[in-house]
Design a protein around this motif. Structure first.
Motif, short mmCIF file in Angstrom:
data_model
loop_
_atom_site.label_atom_id
_atom_site.label_comp_id
_atom_site.label_asym_id
_atom_site.label_seq_id
_atom_site.Cartn_x
_atom_site.Cartn_y
_atom_site.Cartn_z
N LEU A 79 63.67 -12.05 -31.48
CA LEU A 79 64.65 -11.69 -32.51
C LEU A 79 64.00 -11.62 -33.88
O LEU A 79 64.23 -10.68 -34.65
N ASN A 80 63.15 -12.58 -34.17
CA ASN A 80 62.47 -12.60 -35.48
C ASN A 80 61.62 -11.35 -35.71
O ASN A 80 61.47 -10.90 -36.84
N ASN A 81 61.08 -10.79 -34.61
CA ASN A 81 60.23 -9.59 -34.74
C ASN A 81 61.01 -8.38 -35.23
O ASN A 81 60.41 -7.39 -35.66
N GLN A 82 62.33 -8.41 -35.13
CA GLN A 82 63.12 -7.24 -35.53
C GLN A 82 64.32 -7.64 -36.40
O GLN A 82 65.30 -6.91 -36.51
N LEU A 83 64.19 -8.81 -37.04
CA LEU A 83 65.37 -9.41 -37.67
C LEU A 83 65.97 -8.57 -38.79
O LEU A 83 67.19 -8.40 -38.86
N SER A 84 65.13 -8.03 -39.69
CA SER A 84 65.73 -7.27 -40.80
C SER A 84 66.37 -5.98 -40.28
O SER A 84 67.45 -5.59 -40.73
N ASP A 85 65.73 -5.33 -39.29
CA ASP A 85 66.33 -4.11 -38.74
C ASP A 85 67.62 -4.45 -37.98
O ASP A 85 68.53 -3.64 -37.91
N TRP A 86 67.67 -5.64 -37.43
CA TRP A 86 68.88 -6.12 -36.74
C TRP A 86 70.06 -6.09 -37.72
O TRP A 86 71.14 -5.61 -37.40
N THR A 87 69.81 -6.58 -38.94
CA THR A 87 70.85 -6.57 -39.98
C THR A 87 71.15 -5.16 -40.44
O THR A 87 72.32 -4.79 -40.61
N PHE A 88 70.11 -4.33 -40.63
CA PHE A 88 70.36 -2.93 -41.03
C PHE A 88 71.19 -2.20 -39.98
O PHE A 88 71.98 -1.31 -40.29
N SER A 89 71.01 -2.59 -38.72
CA SER A 89 71.76 -1.95 -37.62
C SER A 89 73.17 -2.51 -37.49
O SER A 89 73.91 -2.12 -36.58
N GLY A 90 73.54 -3.46 -38.35
CA GLY A 90 74.90 -4.01 -38.33
C GLY A 90 75.15 -4.96 -37.19
O GLY A 90 76.30 -5.19 -36.81
N LEU A 91 74.07 -5.52 -36.61
CA LEU A 91 74.25 -6.43 -35.48
C LEU A 91 74.50 -7.86 -35.97
O LEU A 91 73.98 -8.26 -37.02
N VAL A 127 66.51 -23.56 -42.08
CA VAL A 127 66.80 -22.74 -40.90
C VAL A 127 65.53 -22.63 -40.06
O VAL A 127 64.70 -21.77 -40.29
N LYS A 128 65.38 -23.54 -39.13
CA LYS A 128 64.10 -23.66 -38.41
C LYS A 128 63.78 -22.49 -37.48
O LYS A 128 62.68 -21.99 -37.44
N VAL A 129 64.77 -22.06 -36.68
CA VAL A 129 64.45 -21.10 -35.61
C VAL A 129 64.30 -19.67 -36.11
O VAL A 129 63.73 -18.83 -35.42
N PHE A 130 64.82 -19.38 -37.30
CA PHE A 130 64.69 -18.02 -37.84
C PHE A 130 63.64 -17.99 -38.95
O PHE A 130 63.59 -18.89 -39.78
N ASN A 131 62.84 -16.93 -38.95
CA ASN A 131 61.84 -16.76 -40.01
C ASN A 131 62.49 -16.01 -41.18
O ASN A 131 62.42 -14.79 -41.27
N LEU A 132 63.16 -16.78 -42.06
CA LEU A 132 63.90 -16.15 -43.15
C LEU A 132 62.99 -15.53 -44.20
O LEU A 132 63.40 -14.60 -44.90
N MET A 133 61.76 -16.02 -44.32
CA MET A 133 60.82 -15.45 -45.33
C MET A 133 60.50 -13.99 -44.99
O MET A 133 60.64 -13.10 -45.83
N ASP A 134 60.12 -13.75 -43.74
CA ASP A 134 59.82 -12.36 -43.33
C ASP A 134 61.09 -11.52 -43.32
O ASP A 134 61.08 -10.34 -43.68
N TYR A 135 62.19 -12.15 -42.90
CA TYR A 135 63.49 -11.46 -42.82
C TYR A 135 63.89 -10.89 -44.17
O TYR A 135 64.18 -9.69 -44.31
N VAL A 136 63.86 -11.73 -45.19
CA VAL A 136 64.33 -11.29 -46.50
C VAL A 136 63.35 -10.29 -47.12
O VAL A 136 63.76 -9.37 -47.84
N LYS A 137 62.08 -10.43 -46.79
CA LYS A 137 61.08 -9.45 -47.28
C LYS A 137 61.40 -8.07 -46.71
O LYS A 137 61.31 -7.06 -47.39
N GLY A 138 61.82 -8.05 -45.44
CA GLY A 138 62.23 -6.79 -44.81
C GLY A 138 63.49 -6.21 -45.42
O GLY A 138 63.69 -5.00 -45.44
#
Length: 639
Positions: A108-120, A230-241
Motif C-alpha cells: 500500500l505504501n508503494n502507491q499511497l499518494s496515487d491511492w488518494t488521487f484515485s479517490g480510494l 502513524v507507524k504502519v504508513f509511510n506518511l513522509m513519502d505519502y505527503v511528498k507524493g
C-alpha cells in the motif's frame, strides 16, 4: 397567503397557524425524505434544468461553451441506461482488483499518494484548506476516517437507531459484493470483518456535536511528529507524493484519532482494513453502474432518511452529471434564469442589511468600544457573492469526457474527473487562497458564510419566492430572503465566526469581559433550544447553537430593516418567516437530522425565534395567557 392562516391558532402555535393547512395537504414524494419551502424550489429547478437538458441531448439546444459540451457527453453516458446495464459490474472490477492485490502495508505504501488521487479510502484523510491562523494561504489538514453509520453516537450500545441500521447497511453491502462476483460466504466474511474495523474507528472520531466547534479543529503540529504517530504508513513519502515536499506543519483536526491510530491500524488488522476498503468502494460506486446496482446501493440511505423509493433513473442521472459539472450547470442556470438585473437588486439588499447591522453594532450596549470597532471593521470587509460567479472556475476547463462513441463509460469518466479535482486540491498547498471561488453552484437552494474567507454567498436558486420576489411586499421579502441574508451576516459573529477576524484568521479580537458576556448569551441560546421534544427525541442545544444565534440575529436585523420601509407590515414579515420554514418530513429524516444537523428543526426555527422579539407580541397581541408567550427575562437577544 393570508387566507390560509388560522388566526385563532396564532397565539398558541404560530408555525401551525401559518402552515397547518399546507401541512395537512402536502404529500412527501416517494423519492423524498421531506417536502416544503426549500425542497419545492429544488424540485422546480431540477424540472426546469432537466427539460433544458432534454433539448441539449436532442440537439435542439447547442452547448453555450466547451464546458457545457463536456457536461453533455457525461450526461449522455449517465442517461444511457442500456449501456450501463450491459456493462454491469465490469467498470468497477479493476478498482476492486487493485484493493485485492494489496497484500501488506508495504504494498500500500508503494502507491499511497496515487491511492488518494484515485479517490480510494484510507483510515485517515488529508486535504487542503485555508490556514485558520493565516487565512491568505492554503495549509495541509489531517483528519480521521468516516464511518459506515452517520455519526459516532450511532455506535453507542444504548442507541437503538444504530442497532437497527447496521444490519441494513451490512445486508446491502453483502448483496452488492455478490453482484460484483463474490460468493455469499465471501461477501458475508468481508462485511463482518469490515464492520469490526469500522467499530474500532468509531470511538476515536469526533461526533457532529464535537465537530460543531470550529476552533477545536486547529491543532497544528510538526508533520514529522504526526508521521511518527502513524507507524504502519509511510506518511513522509505519502505527503511528498501529494504536495511535492514534506511540509513543516500539518493542522490536525482530530488529534485524539491519531493518538489512538496505532491501537487499531495494526498488522493484525490489515485484512479487516482491506475489507473495510472493499465495502466502502462497492457502496460508493453503486450509483455509477447499472440501475440494479443503484437501487440496491441506495437501500441504506432510504431506510436512514425514510424515503419510500429510489430517485427516478432519469433524475439520478441528472444529479450525477450535474454534480460533477456543478459550477458549469450553475453558470448556465444563473445567466439564463437570474440575470444581471436581479443580481444587482439582491446585492443592494445585502448592502442594506450590512448597513442595518452596522447601526446595531454601533448602538450595542454590551460590547466595549474596542471590540465594537473591530466588529464593524470585520463587517465592512465582508465579501459579497450574489447569484453566480462572474466566470466558471478554470478547474472545470480541465474536465474532458470520453464519449460512448470513443469507448467511454460512466464509471471511468467520473473516476478521471474526480482524480483531476483531488490533484487540483493538493496543488493548492502553500499557495494564496482564491476568495473569488464559490463552494456552492448557482442552482443550489442555499446560502453560506465562510469564516476563513469572511465572505457571504447567495446562489441564484434561493433568490425566488417565497424567499424573494418583486411581486412580494418589502416586509415579506425581509421576512424571507432578508432574514436569510442577515442570518449569514450573523454567522460572522456567532460562537464560531466571532473567533475569526476580518481577514479570516483565527484571532481573538474581543476583550475578556466581552467574550465572557457573549458566552453567557450563547449559553442562554443553548438553553432555549436544548431538550425541546421533537420527533420522539430531544433537540441538542449545543449542536445547534451557532445556527440558532445566526437565526436570532438574522431575524432581528431583518425586522429592523422591514420597519424602515414605507410599506412596513409586520404581520406579513412574521408570516413569511414561518412560511419559508414550512416542512413535512419523514420521522426517520427528522431523527437523523436531530443527530447530525447543526440546524434546529425547521419548525422550531420558525416557532422559537419569534418569541424572542417584542414586536412579535405587539403584532399578534400575545399575552401571558397564550402558549406563544415567553417571559421577557427568558427571551434571548444577542445581535
Amino acid at each position: 397567503m393570508s387566507n390560509e392562516i388560522n388566526d385563532s391558532l396564532i397565539k398558541d402555535d404560530f408555525y401551525n397557524a401559518v402552515n397547518g393547512e399546507w401541512i395537512k395537504n402536502a404529500t412527501i414524494p416517494g423519492d423524498h425524505s421531506s417536502t416544503g419551502g426549500f425542497m419545492d424550489l429544488v424540485d422546480n429547478i431540477d424540472k426546469t434544468l432537466m427539460s433544458d437538458f432534454d433539448d441539449l441531448q436532442s440537439g435542439k439546444m447547442k452547448p453555450q461553451n466547451d464546458d457545457m459540451g463536456e457536461f453533455k457527453k457525461l450526461y449522455d453516458l449517465a442517461m444511457d441506461f442500456d449501456k450501463r446495464k450491459a456493462d454491469g459490474a465490469k467498470p468497477l472490477l479493476p478498482t476492486l482488483q487493485r484493493i485485492e492485490d494489496v497484500k501488506s502495508y508495504d504494498d500500500l505504501n508503494n502507491q499511497l499518494s496515487d491511492w488518494t488521487f484515485s479517490g480510494l479510502p484510507l483510515p485517515f484523510s488529508f486535504g487542503i484548506e485555508a490556514d485558520m491562523k493565516n487565512a491568505k494561504y492554503n495549509a495541509l489538514y489531517a483528519s480521521g476516517a468516516s464511518t459506515f453509520l452517520p455519526d459516532k453516537t450511532y455506535y453507542d450500545k444504548h442507541n437503538p437507531a444504530g442497532a437497527k441500521l447496521m444490519p441494513v447497511f451490512k445486508e446491502m453491502s453483502q448483496k452488492l459484493l455478490t453482484m460484483v462476483g463474490y460468493s455469499d460466504a465471501q461477501a458475508k466474511n468481508i462485511v463482518d470483518s469490515a464492520e469490526e474495523f469500522d467499530r474500532m474507528i468509531a470511538p476515536n472520531v469526533k461526533s457532529a456535536e464535537e465537530s460543531a466547534d470550529m476552533t477545536k479543529m486547529y491543532n497544528p503540529m510538526k508533520f514529522e511528529d504526526l508521521a511518527k504517530q502513524v507507524k504502519v504508513f509511510n506518511l513522509m513519502d505519502y505527503v511528498k507524493g501529494l504536495v511535492g515536499q514534506v511540509p513543516d506543519q500539518v493542522i490536525v483536526s482530530e488529534p485524539a484519532y491519531f493518538k489512538a491510530f496505532d491501537s487499531f491500524v495494526t498488522e493484525d488488522n490489515f485484512a479487516k482494513m482491506k475489507n473495510w476498503m472493499l465495502v466502502k468502494v462497492v457502496n460508493g460506486s453503486s450509483d455509477l453502474l447499472s440501475e440494479e446496482f443503484r437501487q440496491i446501493g441506495g437501500q441504506f440511505s432510504r431506510v436512514l432518511s425514510g424515503k419510500k423509493e429510489a430517485t427516478k433513473p432519469k433524475k439520478a442521472a441528472f444529479y450525477l452529471a450535474s454534480g460533477m459539472f456543478d459550477q458549469v450547470v450553475g453558470d448556465y442556470y444563473g445567466r439564463k434564469y437570474f440575470g444581471e438585473k436581479a443580481k444587482q437588486d439582491v446585492h443592494d439588499m445585502v448592502v442594506k442589511m450590512i448597513n442595518v447591522y452596522e447601526k446595531r453594532l454601533e448602538n450595542n450596549t454590551w460590547l466595549s468600544d474596542d471590540t465594537k470597532k473591530m466588529a464593524i471593521t470585520k463587517l465592512n470587509a465582508l465579501g459579497i457573492h450574489v447569484g453566480y460567479p462572474d466566470e466558471i472556475n478554470p478547474l472545470y476547463h480541465q474536465f474532458k469526457v470520453t464519449g460512448k462513441e470513443d469507448g467511454g463509460d460512466l464509471y471511468n469518466n467520473v473516476e478521471n474527473i474526480s482524480k483531476i479535482i483531488i490533484k487540483h486540491n493538493f496543488s493548492k498547498w502553500n499557495k494564496p487562497v482564491d476568495k473569488s471561488l464559490w463552494d456552492m453552484s448557482a442552482n443550489t437552494v442555499n446560502a453560506y458564510y465562510s469564516p476563513m474567507e469572511n465572505v457571504i454567498v447567495f446562489p441564484a436558486a434561493i433568490l425566488q419566492a417565497p424567499f424573494y420576489s418583486l411581486k412580494q411586499s418589502s416586509s415579506q421579502n425581509f421576512g424571507g430572503i432578508g432574514a436569510v441574508i442577515a442570518h449569514e451576516i450573523s454567522h460572522a459573529f456567532d460562537n464560531n465566526g466571532c473567533q475569526f477576524d476580518q481577514d479570516g484568521n483565527l484571532n481573538n479580537w474581543w476583550t475578556k469581559e466581552d467574550h465572557e458576556h457573549f458566552d453567557k448569551l450563547a449559553q442562554s441560546m443553548i438553553k432555549e433550544f436544548d431538550g425541546i421534544e421533537f420527533a420522539g427525541q430531544k433537540v441538542n442545544g449545543k449542536l445547534t447553537v451557532s445556527e440558532n444565534i445566526a437565526d436570532g440575529g438574522g431575524l432581528s436585523c431583518a425586522l429592523e430593516a422591514a420597519k424602515g420601509e414605507d410599506d412596513c407590515n409586520l404581520r406579513d414579515f412574521f408570516v413569511n418567516w414561518a412560511t419559508i420554514w414550512r416542512t413535512k418530513s419523514t420521522d426517520e429524516f427528522k431523527k437523523l437530522l436531530l443527530s447530525i444537523d447543526v440546524h434546529a428543526p425547521s419548525e422550531l426555527r420558525a416557532q422559537v425565534q419569534v418569541k424572542n422579539l417584542d414586536d412579535f407580541y405587539k403584532t399578534f397581541d400575545i399575552t401571558p395567557e397564550d402558549k406563544m408567550y415567553m417571559k421577557p427575562e427568558d427571551r434571548v437577544n444577542i445581535w
